[in-house]
Design a protein around this motif. Sequence first.
Motif, PDB file in Angstrom:
ATOM      1  N   CYS A 160      24.938  40.509  -1.516  1.00  0.00           N
ATOM      2  CA  CYS A 160      23.647  41.191  -1.612  1.00  0.00           C
ATOM      3  C   CYS A 160      23.853  42.659  -1.262  1.00  0.00           C
ATOM      4  CB  CYS A 160      22.622  40.548  -0.674  1.00  0.00           C
ATOM      5  SG  CYS A 160      22.097  38.902  -1.215  1.00  0.00           S
ATOM      6  N   CYS A 161      22.902  43.473  -1.637  1.00  0.00           N
ATOM      7  CA  CYS A 161      22.969  44.902  -1.361  1.00  0.00           C
ATOM      8  C   CYS A 161      21.939  45.260  -0.294  1.00  0.00           C
ATOM      9  CB  CYS A 161      22.710  45.708  -2.629  1.00  0.00           C
ATOM     10  SG  CYS A 161      21.013  45.566  -3.273  1.00  0.00           S
ATOM     11  N   THR A 162      21.946  46.518   0.094  1.00  0.00           N
ATOM     12  CA  THR A 162      20.910  47.038   0.973  1.00  0.00           C
ATOM     13  C   THR A 162      20.558  48.453   0.537  1.00  0.00           C
ATOM     14  OG1 THR A 162      20.206  47.265   3.298  1.00  0.00           O
ATOM     15  CG2 THR A 162      22.418  48.056   2.737  1.00  0.00           C
ATOM     16  N   ALA A 192      22.606  48.297  -8.285  1.00  0.00           N
ATOM     17  CA  ALA A 192      23.059  47.073  -7.613  1.00  0.00           C
ATOM     18  C   ALA A 192      22.513  45.814  -8.277  1.00  0.00           C
ATOM     19  CB  ALA A 192      22.648  47.111  -6.139  1.00  0.00           C
ATOM     20  N   LEU A 193      21.217  45.788  -8.511  1.00  0.00           N
ATOM     21  CA  LEU A 193      20.585  44.551  -8.979  1.00  0.00           C
ATOM     22  C   LEU A 193      20.756  44.327 -10.473  1.00  0.00           C
ATOM     23  CD1 LEU A 193      17.359  44.520  -6.799  1.00  0.00           C
ATOM     24  CD2 LEU A 193      19.536  43.372  -6.400  1.00  0.00           C
ATOM     25  N   SER A 194      21.062  45.371 -11.217  1.00  0.00           N
ATOM     26  CA  SER A 194      21.387  45.177 -12.627  1.00  0.00           C
ATOM     27  C   SER A 194      22.813  44.686 -12.785  1.00  0.00           C
ATOM     28  CB  SER A 194      21.204  46.480 -13.410  1.00  0.00           C
ATOM     29  OG  SER A 194      22.140  47.458 -12.976  1.00  0.00           O
ATOM     30  N   GLY A 195      23.557  44.721 -11.699  1.00  0.00           N
ATOM     31  CA  GLY A 195      24.946  44.293 -11.701  1.00  0.00           C
ATOM     32  C   GLY A 195      25.158  43.013 -10.914  1.00  0.00           C
ATOM     33  N   TRP A 227      14.062  42.085 -11.452  1.00  0.00           N
ATOM     34  CA  TRP A 227      15.342  41.402 -11.639  1.00  0.00           C
ATOM     35  C   TRP A 227      15.304  39.948 -11.181  1.00  0.00           C
ATOM     36  CZ3 TRP A 227      18.495  43.666 -14.814  1.00  0.00           C
ATOM     37  CH2 TRP A 227      18.453  45.058 -14.940  1.00  0.00           C
ATOM     38  N   ARG A 228      14.190  39.520 -10.596  1.00  0.00           N
ATOM     39  CA  ARG A 228      14.044  38.149 -10.106  1.00  0.00           C
ATOM     40  C   ARG A 228      15.138  37.810  -9.103  1.00  0.00           C
ATOM     41  NH1 ARG A 228       9.509  37.077  -9.922  1.00  0.00           N
ATOM     42  NH2 ARG A 228       9.880  34.833  -9.913  1.00  0.00           N
ATOM     43  N   LYS A 229      15.406  38.771  -8.230  1.00  0.00           N
ATOM     44  CA  LYS A 229      16.404  38.575  -7.183  1.00  0.00           C
ATOM     45  C   LYS A 229      15.719  38.746  -5.824  1.00  0.00           C
ATOM     46  CE  LYS A 229      20.393  39.858  -9.969  1.00  0.00           C
ATOM     47  NZ  LYS A 229      21.587  40.730 -10.135  1.00  0.00           N
ATOM     48  N   PRO A 230      16.089  37.910  -4.840  1.00  0.00           N
ATOM     49  CA  PRO A 230      15.322  37.865  -3.594  1.00  0.00           C
ATOM     50  C   PRO A 230      15.564  39.051  -2.664  1.00  0.00           C
ATOM     51  CG  PRO A 230      17.125  36.286  -3.541  1.00  0.00           C
ATOM     52  CD  PRO A 230      17.099  36.841  -4.931  1.00  0.00           C
ATOM     53  N   VAL A 231      14.519  39.378  -1.928  1.00  0.00           N
ATOM     54  CA  VAL A 231      14.602  40.295  -0.787  1.00  0.00           C
ATOM     55  C   VAL A 231      14.629  39.432   0.475  1.00  0.00           C
ATOM     56  CG1 VAL A 231      13.488  42.161   0.491  1.00  0.00           C
ATOM     57  CG2 VAL A 231      13.300  42.056  -2.021  1.00  0.00           C
ATOM     58  N   ARG A 248      19.436  28.031  -6.321  1.00  0.00           N
ATOM     59  CA  ARG A 248      18.353  28.422  -7.211  1.00  0.00           C
ATOM     60  C   ARG A 248      18.000  29.897  -7.056  1.00  0.00           C
ATOM     61  NH1 ARG A 248      15.003  25.180  -5.484  1.00  0.00           N
ATOM     62  NH2 ARG A 248      13.311  26.423  -4.593  1.00  0.00           N
ATOM     63  N   LEU A 249      18.040  30.404  -5.835  1.00  0.00           N
ATOM     64  CA  LEU A 249      17.640  31.783  -5.591  1.00  0.00           C
ATOM     65  C   LEU A 249      18.767  32.788  -5.851  1.00  0.00           C
ATOM     66  CD1 LEU A 249      15.445  31.661  -2.365  1.00  0.00           C
ATOM     67  CD2 LEU A 249      14.724  31.739  -4.736  1.00  0.00           C
TER      68      LEU A 249
END
Length: 274
Positions: free
Chosen positions: A86-88, A103-106, A137-141, A270-271
Amino acid sequence: MPSQLVIDAHVHLHPDRLAEAIRRWFDTHAWQIKYRSGVDDAVRTLREGGIARMVALPYVHKPGLARALNDFTLDVARRNPEVIPCCTVFPGEEGEEEILEEALSGPFRGVKIHSHVMKIAPDDPRLDPVWRASGRWRKPVVIHCGPEPANPGYGLDTRTVSGADRLRRALDRHPQAVVVVPHLGFDQTPQFEAMLAQYPNLYLDTTMVVGRYFERQPDVDILRRHPGRILYGTDFPNIPYEWDHELKALRALRLPAAEEERILSGNALRLFGP
């Protein structure tokens, strides 16, 4: 060890200098961290213990550090296929949206935010780019926004930047965002639990609150009530006990096999993806 897929959805794999600074903070303000070696040893400990995947959650305390820390985390993941990176980002910093987009597109699978460390509430407008990126991006925080630990070492009253109501306001503005609240949102676990029905993209994790290390802990029957919305996590290596202390406590609850599987791996897959 049972031959069961286990994913630790909450680990911290930081560069040596940052890790040492974090250990000093814990030594002074919280507890003695048991595991004090480097990233490679940390990954090896979990791997040899039977942990199939581990979600690396970096975080920063000031602007200008996120890109380098994200690069470090990605390098760790490339060297260790068990690591899910994960990134920050530091909310409000220059280039925040570009950092998130890159980050999230990758290859990064989510974003880590720590309300206490960053001194920012979930509904602060400076976090809007993070919520928007999550929804896009449907990626969790993964956001530490439960009030505890209300430790003076953070340099502020943590309740001014945390709490279920503050997260509710953020999710009302950004309903597509995907969110994981660590530590079962302690000590507002009932309030966060009540939000699960209204916010289908909200999840909680078990980090440090099911093993009876602290004098107070939330009602662990929440795991029975919401097995599809809770992830197993540990805070490894920044913990004062053996790495599997909470894994043993969770298994001791003797949840139905399908429910235990969801908490130990299914929800994380799933996440965050495989």
